[in-house]
Write an enzyme that holds these catalytic residues in place. Sequence first.
Site, PDB file in Angstrom:
ATOM      1  N   ARG A  71       0.772  -1.262   0.000  1.00 55.73           N
ATOM      2  CA  ARG A  71       0.000   0.000   0.000  1.00 55.73           C
ATOM      3  C   ARG A  71       0.788   1.288   0.000  1.00 55.73           C
ATOM      4  NH1 ARG A  71      -3.930  -3.004  -1.878  1.00 55.73           N
ATOM      5  NH2 ARG A  71      -5.244  -4.024  -0.352  1.00 55.73           N
ATOM      6  N   HIS A 237      -2.023 -16.586  -7.399  1.00 56.21           N
ATOM      7  CA  HIS A 237      -3.171 -17.068  -6.588  1.00 56.21           C
ATOM      8  C   HIS A 237      -4.201 -17.894  -7.381  1.00 56.21           C
ATOM      9  CE1 HIS A 237      -4.656 -13.357  -8.259  1.00 56.21           C
ATOM     10  NE2 HIS A 237      -4.391 -12.584  -7.236  1.00 56.21           N
ATOM     11  N   ASP A 308      -0.959 -13.099  -0.963  1.00 51.64           N
ATOM     12  CA  ASP A 308      -1.748 -11.999  -1.533  1.00 51.64           C
ATOM     13  C   ASP A 308      -2.188 -11.042  -0.412  1.00 51.64           C
ATOM     14  OD1 ASP A 308      -3.050 -10.426  -3.396  1.00 51.64           O
ATOM     15  OD2 ASP A 308      -4.843 -11.667  -3.482  1.00 51.64           O
ATOM     16  N   HIS A 312      -7.164  -4.062   3.990  1.00 49.18           N
ATOM     17  CA  HIS A 312      -8.127  -2.952   3.946  1.00 49.18           C
ATOM     18  C   HIS A 312      -8.578  -2.729   5.376  1.00 49.18           C
ATOM     19  CE1 HIS A 312      -8.419  -3.171  -0.434  1.00 49.18           C
ATOM     20  NE2 HIS A 312      -8.533  -4.477  -0.314  1.00 49.18           N
TER      21      HIS A 312
HETATM   22  O1  DOR Z   1      -8.448  -9.387  -3.303  1.00 50.37           O
HETATM   23  C1  DOR Z   1      -7.527  -8.782  -3.834  1.00 50.37           C
HETATM   24  N1  DOR Z   1      -7.171  -7.552  -3.405  1.00 50.37           N
HETATM   25  N2  DOR Z   1      -6.896  -9.323  -4.896  1.00 50.37           N
HETATM   26  C2  DOR Z   1      -5.985  -8.626  -5.597  1.00 50.37           C
HETATM   27  O2  DOR Z   1      -5.375  -9.201  -6.465  1.00 50.37           O
HETATM   28  C3  DOR Z   1      -5.739  -7.197  -5.304  1.00 50.37           C
HETATM   29  C4  DOR Z   1      -5.969  -6.960  -3.883  1.00 50.37           C
HETATM   30  C5  DOR Z   1      -5.862  -5.529  -3.426  1.00 50.37           C
HETATM   31  O3  DOR Z   1      -4.924  -4.854  -3.829  1.00 50.37           O
HETATM   32  O4  DOR Z   1      -6.670  -5.111  -2.588  1.00 50.37           O
END
Ligand code: DOR
Length: 442
Positions: A71, A237, A308, A312
């Site tokens: 991020r 993934h 992955d 958030h």
């Molecule tokens: O669920 C996901 N979120 N898959 C991704 O490939 C991108 C990621 C994100 O950047 O939030």
Amino acid sequence: MPSTSCLLIRRAQILLPNGDFLVGDVQTRDREIVQIAPEIPTVANEPGVKVIDATGLTLLPGAIDPQVHFREPGLEHKEDLFTASCACARGGVTSFLEMPNTRPLTTTQQTLDDKLQRAAQKCLVNYGFFIGATAEDLPDLLTAHPTPGIKIFMGSMHGQLLVDQETALESIFAKGERLIAVHAEDQARIKQRRQEFAGIHDPAIHSQIQDNQAALLATQLALGLSKKYQRRLHILHMSTAEEAELLRQDKPNWVTAEVTPQHLLLNTSAYAKIGTLAQMNPPLRSPHDNEVLWQALLDGVIDFIATDHAPHTLEEKAQEYPNSPSGMPGVETSLPVMLTQAIQGRCSVAQVSHWMSTAVAKAYRIPKKGAITPGYDADLVLVDLNTYRPVLREELLTKCGWSPFEGWNLTGWPVITIVGGQIVYNKGELNTEVRGKALSFI
Ligand code: DOR
């Protein structure tokens, strides 16, 4: 920089490169492993030797997580390179490969250099950054350095990083030789199904909108292009039984694939328990997909594991589907999650280490990583395979502050994590003075 340049790890159960274990000692000097033996005598008066009593603990090569979203820059309210690398240190992840969907996007040498500089200042573990492809087929894709490869979002992305037209994809595959890593979901199918299921707010619909077929179509396309141009391809993934079966039938030796712990161990039943926290791209699938993916991993059809890690905030995740963002954190729990599977008999500890370190270093051609052997980098993790502890929200170091595995009772938690011969994590304490290094790719 801490001054300690020499570690003597005593009486550990050491995982050797051939998969056997030796109960013995490992000595490091500066950044490297220098000696492994049943007993290394302490050199009297050798300055700066730090002795670690590892009795009862297992020594593994540090995990390398080859797909994370940290991020920074631009989305630091979710995570940043410091907090993410603290979470890595706690999780036994000593190196990571990070994705280009930051703000600005990592699509040029300049934006790559910016990330490398930020990481040099604040990352406690080693780092590498993908360069992102756009439909414009940018010149830096071919020359950017250092990078593990080119990331293409074939679907589930909006804006510049989405490359969903076959002609644009083909022109990227046709030029150059470096590895291409694909997020394989078919955007046209997703778009059409989003319309069909519009107005449904149950997050479980996410797995039907972005269904198995959407993943299979994109993986077929990427595989076809890779074969046409004999281009190194990595499928990120992988989530479905159909893709695993496709690769089982037809996988050129220049193609690799990864799976996440979520796609192995969680399925659509998770939506009823954790709602939008279970929402990710590609989505969680059925128990049947879990089983087929496990078997493909055990059989070597899938090469390695990535988390992955896509943090958030809880506030963002609390929005009603489809406004809730997709993604889950993972670097802090992946090693104990997988080692618990090993202790429970699903695979061996040596296999987990192979999938989470050795095979990643091999596929991305990262020198001197992924094994405990003299001359290799001293990126190591001492884990406790005897005790179980739950994943607790209040203990997490990721800035987003939650995990899809909360409440899971796990063994194999890191006790000490070592990066480049320096202790970065020790029984709950971080040494925030330690800095990782930029990875190289040969
Ligand atoms: O669920 C996901 N979120 N898959 C991704 O490939 C991108 C990621 C994100 O950047 O939030």
